[in-house]
Enzyme design. Structure first.
Site, PDB file in Angstrom:
ATOM      1  CE1 TYR A 153      -1.420   0.304  -6.893  1.00 31.06           C
ATOM      2  CE2 TYR A 153      -1.555   2.541  -6.036  1.00 31.06           C
ATOM      3  CZ  TYR A 153      -1.337   1.674  -7.089  1.00 31.06           C
ATOM      4  OH  TYR A 153      -1.042   2.178  -8.337  1.00 31.06           O
ATOM      5  CG  ASP A 248       3.536   3.465   0.481  1.00 28.54           C
ATOM      6  OD1 ASP A 248       3.525   4.715   0.469  1.00 28.54           O
ATOM      7  OD2 ASP A 248       3.061   2.764  -0.441  1.00 28.54           O
ATOM      8  CE  LYS A 276      -2.129   9.066  -3.564  1.00 29.43           C
ATOM      9  NZ  LYS A 276      -1.912   7.665  -3.254  1.00 29.43           N
TER      10      LYS A 276
HETATM   11  C1  LIG Z   1      -1.136   6.622  -4.200  1.00 32.53           C
HETATM   12  C2  LIG Z   1      -0.229   5.694  -3.505  1.00 32.53           C
HETATM   13  C3  LIG Z   1       0.954   5.236  -4.113  1.00 32.53           C
HETATM   14  C4  LIG Z   1       1.299   5.533  -5.543  1.00 32.53           C
HETATM   15  O1  LIG Z   1       1.523   6.881  -5.773  1.00 32.53           O
HETATM   16  P1  LIG Z   1       1.421   7.427  -7.292  1.00 32.53           P
HETATM   17  O2  LIG Z   1       1.819   8.861  -7.157  1.00 32.53           O
HETATM   18  O3  LIG Z   1       0.022   7.201  -7.719  1.00 32.53           O
HETATM   19  O4  LIG Z   1       2.385   6.639  -8.096  1.00 32.53           O
HETATM   20  C5  LIG Z   1       1.813   4.467  -3.365  1.00 32.53           C
HETATM   21  N1  LIG Z   1       1.521   4.136  -2.093  1.00 32.53           N
HETATM   22  C6  LIG Z   1       0.399   4.545  -1.488  1.00 32.53           C
HETATM   23  C7  LIG Z   1       0.144   4.170  -0.069  1.00 32.53           C
HETATM   24  C8  LIG Z   1      -0.529   5.318  -2.174  1.00 32.53           C
HETATM   25  O5  LIG Z   1      -1.666   5.690  -1.573  1.00 32.53           O
END
Ligand SMILES: *Cc1c(COP(=O)(O)O)cnc(C)c1O
Length: 437
Positions: A153, A248, A276
């Site tokens: 994701y 990511d 995060k």
């Molecule tokens: C949480 C997450 C996102 C999205 O971040 P948001 O701050 O919720 O938009 C993207 N990539 C990964 C791997 C994530 O865990």
């Protein structure tokens, strides 16, 4: 205490009332779907405050928190260094819509801690970071196609809300209403940890591919680490075909190690998306990487990217304070040891109860699987886990003061505030939970 039962010693009346009210004004009663407890059933809790490793709900029940606001709270709730930095900034204003010294400082720190990042730009969410990194990769390569992996994701970016098509090498299909087919026609979806599928795709289409985007440790299909050779092969293929490799690390950055997953596996991506943890609990994301690629962004280059609240002084202050704390000697060793001890305890309880159960862990991030498999490395293995058992387990843990992510497909997080008392509470709950299955 009307809805207290022997199985549920807690009253959660106030949460239930708030959820009823919330549904009158907020779609589904929540501002992000997984919060609605659809994955586990029951009524979501409404929280009033946090203290270290603990969450306290509106009915005054206390829980050991393994969600950590979905990852950011690596120091636990209300860490004095973070709160102090915020208070100091509050007295100087909330934002200026212009540059600050603190932005330079945090950028310097990020570049130092994650050496593949030579230039970095701040944004306000993980979604914005991945979306911008992909636009940049496309602008830099002048190509349109993107490769992603099933089960990863990357935020709610249109072209990445894609599920696998029918054949192994086919383009993806929209995984959400509202995503035009024309967007997902530009996205290839491959199985995570499948090295041969990746080689086959690049052999046929490598020269059309702008970038690969990957969670170097998958944290959105529960938690699945990369198999040996998976990240190495994508690094080689991207170099060979002139495609951009985007890690990511929104979840793994500053979470699995100070230098993120790329430091754990020794792979240097071209671009990295962060989020995060980097905000210390405030809304922040970042993307950065090779100077020659990052120089393609406006105002220097022709790839547009902007944000009214980007580099918000409050968010930067929280991030700086957090980054100072996690650089202290032994921080990740201790976090990893706490996480390991907790998982060892869970496995022991599961074994004693005769429940098939396995775990994955890197640093302060973990996954628990109701599965008889020795190791979980693939999406189909994750999907084959016993979700019914997880749901029961989740509710018994909750009723015994442990708050887990309300879904069988989320990673869990331990904070530096978790210690022996929290592990004891967790083990007492787990003993009951496994015995109930
Ligand atoms: C949480 C997450 C996102 C999205 O971040 P948001 O701050 O919720 O938009 C993207 N990539 C990964 C791997 C994530 O865990």
């Amino acid at each position: 205490m009307a809805n207290t039962t022997p199985d549920n010693p807690h009253a959660s009346e106030r949460s239930a009332t708030l959820f009823d009210e919330a549904q009158q004004f907020i779609p589904g009663g929540v501002n992000s779907p997984v919060r609605a407890f659809r994955g586990v059933g029951g009524t979501p809790l409404f929280f009033n405050h946090g203290e270290g490793a603990w969450l306290i709900d509106e009915d005054n029940n206390r829980y050991v928190d393994y969600v950590g606001a979905w990852g950011p709270l690596i120091l636990g709730h209300c860490h004095p260094a973070v709160i102090g930095a915020l208070q100091e900034q509050l007295s100087r204003g909330l934002g200026y819509g212009a540059s600050t010294a603190a932005e330079v400082d945090i950028a310097r720190t990020i570049c130092k801690l994650v050496p593949s990042i030579e230039r970095v730009r701040l944004v306000t969410s993980g979604t914005e970071a991945t979306m911008s990194a992909i636009r940049l990769a496309r602008g830099y390569t002048r190509r349109d196609k993107v490769v992603k992996f099933e089960g990863c994701y990357h935020g709610h970016v249109d072209g990445l809300l894609v599920k696998a098509g029918s054949g192994a090498l086919t383009l993806g299909e929209p995984d959400s209403l509202g995503v035009p087919k024309a967007y997902t026609d530009l996205t290839y979806v491959l199985p995570y940890n499948d090295i041969e599928a990746m080689k086959a795709l690049f052999k046929e289409h490598g020269d059309e591919i702008a970038c690969i985007i990957v969670e170097p440790i998958a944290g959105n299909m529960n938690m699945v680490p990369p198999v040996p050779g998976f990240l190495e092969t994508m690094r080689e293929l991207c170099t060979e075909h002139g495609s951009v490799l985007i890690f990511d690390e929104v979840m793994t950055g500053f979470r699995v190690a100070l230098g993120g997953a790329q430091s754990v596996y020794g792979i240097k991506p071209d671009l990295t998306a962060l989020g995060k943890v980097i905000g210390g609990g405030l809304p922040v994301g970042a993307f950065g990487g090779r100077k020659d690629i990052m120089d393609c962004i406006a105002p220097q280059g022709g790839v547009y990217q902007a944000g009214t609240l980007s580099g918000s002084p409050l968010a930067v202050a929280a991030g700086q304070a957090m980054l100072r704390e996690i650089q202290k000697p032994g921080f990740y060793e201790e976090l990893g040891a706490t996480t390991e001890a907790m998982l060892a305890g869970l496995k022991e309880q599961a074994r004693a109860a005769g429940i098939p159960f396995t775990t994955n862990q890197v640093g302060g991030m973990f996954g628990c699987f109701f599965s008889g498999e020795d190791s979980i490395t693939r999406f189909d293995q994750v999907m084959a886990c016993n979700v019914e058992q997880f749901r029961k387990y989740f509710h018994v843990m909750l009723n015994n003061n442990v708050y887990l992510a309300p879904s069988a497909f989320e990673a869990g997080f331990v904070s530096a505030a978790h210690g022996q008392a929290e592990l004891d509470t967790t083990m007492a709950a787990a003993k009951k939970a496994f015995a109930s299955l």
